[in-house]
Design a protein around this motif. Structure first.
Motif, short mmCIF file in Angstrom:
data_model
loop_
_atom_site.label_atom_id
_atom_site.label_comp_id
_atom_site.label_asym_id
_atom_site.label_seq_id
_atom_site.Cartn_x
_atom_site.Cartn_y
_atom_site.Cartn_z
N UNK A 58 13.34 8.47 0.11
CA UNK A 58 12.70 8.38 1.43
C UNK A 58 11.48 7.46 1.40
N UNK A 59 10.63 7.64 0.41
CA UNK A 59 9.43 6.81 0.31
C UNK A 59 9.79 5.35 0.07
N UNK A 60 10.81 5.11 -0.74
CA UNK A 60 11.27 3.74 -0.96
C UNK A 60 11.82 3.14 0.33
N UNK A 61 12.56 3.95 1.09
CA UNK A 61 13.13 3.47 2.35
C UNK A 61 12.03 3.06 3.33
N UNK A 62 11.00 3.89 3.44
CA UNK A 62 9.89 3.59 4.36
C UNK A 62 9.11 2.38 3.88
N UNK B 21 3.11 9.94 -7.90
CA UNK B 21 3.11 8.50 -7.61
C UNK B 21 2.03 8.18 -6.56
N UNK B 22 0.75 8.29 -6.92
CA UNK B 22 -0.31 8.04 -5.94
C UNK B 22 -0.32 6.60 -5.42
N UNK B 23 0.27 5.69 -6.15
CA UNK B 23 0.34 4.31 -5.69
C UNK B 23 1.45 4.06 -4.69
N UNK B 24 2.35 5.07 -4.53
CA UNK B 24 3.48 4.90 -3.62
C UNK B 24 3.36 5.78 -2.38
N UNK B 25 2.67 6.91 -2.48
CA UNK B 25 2.57 7.83 -1.35
C UNK B 25 1.23 8.53 -1.37
N UNK B 26 0.67 8.71 -0.20
CA UNK B 26 -0.56 9.47 -0.07
C UNK B 26 -0.45 10.41 1.12
N UNK C 260 0.84 -1.20 0.00
CA UNK C 260 0.00 0.00 0.00
C UNK C 260 0.87 1.24 0.00
N UNK C 261 0.33 2.38 -0.45
CA UNK C 261 1.13 3.62 -0.46
C UNK C 261 1.53 4.04 0.94
N UNK C 262 2.69 4.65 1.05
CA UNK C 262 3.17 5.19 2.32
C UNK C 262 2.29 6.38 2.69
N UNK C 263 1.73 6.36 3.89
CA UNK C 263 0.87 7.45 4.36
C UNK C 263 1.73 8.52 5.04
N UNK D 66 7.66 18.77 -1.52
CA UNK D 66 7.85 17.37 -1.15
C UNK D 66 6.55 16.56 -1.26
N UNK D 67 5.44 17.16 -0.84
CA UNK D 67 4.17 16.43 -0.86
C UNK D 67 3.68 16.18 -2.29
N UNK D 68 4.19 16.95 -3.26
CA UNK D 68 3.77 16.77 -4.64
C UNK D 68 4.14 15.39 -5.18
#
Length: 428
Positions: A381-385, A27-32, A4-7, A20-22
């Protein structure tokens, strides 16, 4: 099976928080983005609408967010510099992974407290040293480690801030006054000291000295007959720092991004809102009548273990805007970087090799700040989380803390007009 995407929660919905939030829009499937806190109604409402954040997760103050049961995986702390420590520590203690805009904090003690909180809580910390994520700058480190120049003997590094950028951010803007923000070497150049420390390859800095001052932007340099505000100034046409030129002329050309977007915190920028901001707000002031006290030019000289020396220069009065220039001198060759490519001259063959990399974020990212490095920072960062893999973070807690402590020691040298000898304790 896709995870699931990182919240993510955004604390501070200003320029950096918005950039950063953009990543979630690309990538809506990776971060929300599931929450936002900002005292400014326009800023938080803008982010809420963009990311369709539920009303119950929109706050003026971040304190109630952290008091709730944990409802996200990570937090982006993008508050003003002096307001970094408290939310970073609080969210880390709650179990959130933390992306913290640089500088980490404005005192060495607060930087240490943030790192300690993250390590104690077992959460990842990524500091916004975006240049570490620039593919071409990362290539410099790879070439050094591969022995392309042999033993590194000396590093020269220049940060040209840019004449109108400095006037915008450090004379009229949020980072103009140390009491309200931080000193220039920390606010603007902790990126650069971090890179030098990184390129030194684990060698400890043993001595540092620094000189710098506020040049030109002082009352005694105000032209005769100039007004207190650019819109009412008889000398405006001959002033390169004119707010009319920096802001209004851009709006006329349809350019409403940075720096124009910064000066209208409560509305979208247009001719009317920008004119009003210049007439009544801080960005319309004469650059010779501001309360700025941060250095406009500064040099830092460092000696590392093994005799490696480094010289850093930051200067406001440049054509280029933050386009770093670096030369690294080694025992077997010389590496030069001009922002566009790397050139390595080999002493043995007496031939040069040029290196370039692909540095293009997705076209729909829309914000290619720092040459696209903003995107690469978020990507890492998102990949790390998502993968629970802190090795993907290039600006983690321990090394980033060491480079920040070096910045504080360099500024101490400037203030005390002396060479500062660094002990092991001063860098931990």
């Amino acid at each position: 099976m896709n995870s699931p995407p990182v919240r993510v929660i955004v604390v501070g919905a200003g320029c950096r928080g918005e950039i950063y939030s953009h990543f979630a829009s690309v990538h809506p499937g990776r971060m929300t983005v599931v929450g936002v806190a900002d005292p400014r109604r326009f800023a938080r409402s803008k982010l809420q609408q963009k990311h369709k954040i539920e009303d119950e997760n929109v706050f003026e103050d971040w304190h109630p967010m952290v008091e709730r049961e944990k409802f996200a995986d990570a937090v982006l702390v993008c508050t003003p510099d002096r307001l970094h420590k408290e939310p970073a520590v609080a969210f880390a203690t709650k179990g959130y992974h933390v992306l913290l805009e640089k500088p980490m904090a404005t005192t060495a003690e607060d930087c240490k407290a943030i790192v300690e909180a993250c390590l104690q809580s077992g959460v990842m910390l990524s500091v916004g040293h975006v240049l570490r994520y620039d593919p071409l700058i990362h290539k410099i480190k790879e070439l050094i480690d591969a022995g392309a120049v042999g033993d590194v003997i000396h590093i020269q590094h220049l940060e040209p801030v840019g004449f109108y950028h400095f006037a915008h951010s450090f004379v009229r803007g949020n980072w103009r006054n140390e009491a309200e923000s931080s000193f220039a070497l920390l606010a603007k150049s902790c990126h650069d000291i971090d890179l030098i420390h990184h390129w030194a390859g684990g060698r400890r800095c043993v001595k540092v000295t620094s000189f710098g001052s506020v040049s030109h932007f002082q009352k005694e340099n105000k032209p005769a007959g100039a007004g207190d505000r650019c819109l009412d100034c008889a000398r405006e046409e001959t002033c390169p720092y004119s707010a009319r030129k920096i802001y209004l002329d851009r709006v006329k050309k349809g350019q409403t991004g940075w720096p124009v977007s910064v000066i209208c915190p409560d509305s979208l920028p247009d001719m009317e809102s920008v004119t009003e901001a210049l007439r009544t707000g801080p960005y319309g002031r004469c650059v010779y009548e501001c309360d700025n006290d941060v250095c406009s030019n500064q040099v830092v000289n460092m000696e590392f273990e093994g005799g490696l020396t480094a010289a850093f220069s930051m200067v406001a009065f440049t054509e280029e805007i933050c386009q770093r220039v670096t030369t690294i001198y080694g025992s077997k060759g010389e590496l030069s970087y001009n922002g566009c490519e790397i050139r390595v001259f080999d002493f043995l063959t007496q031939k040069s090799t040029r290196h370039q990399t692909c540095n293009n974020p997705p076209k729909n990212f829309g914000m290619s700040g720092h040459g696209g490095a903003d995107y690469h920072l978020m990507d890492a960062f998102i990949s790390a989380v998502a993968n629970n893999d802190p090795s993907l973070i290039r600006s983690g807690p321990k090394e980033t803390l060491q480079s920040h402590l070096l910045v504080f020691e360099a500024e101490r040298s400037r203030l005390e007009s002396r060479v500062v000898h660094l002990s092991d304790a001063s860098q931990n």
